[in-house]
Design a protein around this motif. Sequence first.
Motif, PDB file in Angstrom:
ATOM      1  N   TRP A 141     132.983  80.050   2.606  1.00 12.97           N
ATOM      2  CA  TRP A 141     133.109  79.120   1.482  1.00 12.97           C
ATOM      3  C   TRP A 141     134.575  78.781   1.231  1.00 12.97           C
ATOM      4  N   ALA A 142     135.426  79.782   1.242  1.00  8.79           N
ATOM      5  CA  ALA A 142     136.851  79.553   0.995  1.00  8.79           C
ATOM      6  C   ALA A 142     137.465  78.687   2.086  1.00  8.79           C
ATOM      7  N   ALA A 143     137.013  78.856   3.329  1.00  9.10           N
ATOM      8  CA  ALA A 143     137.524  78.040   4.429  1.00  9.10           C
ATOM      9  C   ALA A 143     137.154  76.576   4.228  1.00  9.10           C
ATOM     10  N   VAL A 144     135.931  76.326   3.764  1.00  7.64           N
ATOM     11  CA  VAL A 144     135.490  74.959   3.506  1.00  7.64           C
ATOM     12  C   VAL A 144     136.292  74.346   2.362  1.00  7.64           C
ATOM     13  N   GLN A 145     136.522  75.101   1.305  1.00 11.47           N
ATOM     14  CA  GLN A 145     137.218  74.578   0.133  1.00 11.47           C
ATOM     15  C   GLN A 145     138.698  74.306   0.391  1.00 11.47           C
ATOM     16  N   THR A 146     139.310  75.116   1.252  1.00 11.08           N
ATOM     17  CA  THR A 146     140.769  75.056   1.405  1.00 11.08           C
ATOM     18  C   THR A 146     141.254  74.441   2.709  1.00 11.08           C
ATOM     19  N   GLY A 147     140.440  74.488   3.764  1.00 10.13           N
ATOM     20  CA  GLY A 147     140.911  74.059   5.072  1.00 10.13           C
ATOM     21  C   GLY A 147     141.649  75.145   5.821  1.00 10.13           C
TER      22      GLY A 147
END
Length: 214
Positions: A141-147
């Motif tokens: 989820w964090a990877a999707v939100q932040t890149g």
Amino acid sequence: MTNTEPRKLFQVGDRVRHQSMPEWGTGTVAKAERVTVQEKACQRLQIRFDRGGLKTVATAIAPIVSADDPDTTLQPRAMEGDGSKVALPAWLENATEDDVRARFGRLPEKITDRRVPVAERFQACLGLFRWTTEPRSLVDWAAVQTGLPEPLAVFTRGQLENYFEKYRLNRDSALRQIVEIGKRECHPEMVKILAAVDRQTQLAVQRALKATSK
């Protein structure tokens, strides 16, 4: 009879993204061949994703786009240095804490845009319930939100959990608003949409609606 050749032909070495699986990150095409799937001329690609590993997809089904496509978001940009530093998206390099919280808390435009049909907004919102605070899910989820390909190289797990709580509140608030619109305008297809998702998602949605109704 098959359709004409696909508009975009990918080649070995191309950097791409899977629009429906942003948590896989950017990938490199390892193999490309022309095939016909569902009477459509397309490509079968083997792609090694930074986070998702090696996947085989058909472009007639999977929404594969170039990593440089303007429709993709949060493209990482490497920091200056000896290469040992973490690659950061441009937005994060000079971001304040408020900027970071806002980025983690944002929802997809398809959910917040009131011009999108309410049933489509509802279905998109249900898709957000796949994210949880389970370690792997939280990082994806964090990877999707932040890149960021490796969010834990920049943020602690505790920080991610705190940011996720804000995201959860935003998601549940959006869900409540969409459901209220659905009830008011009478959209029976929303019942079918909810019935089609897995039981775990149904229970999570019920808990979210119950919590926000208090």
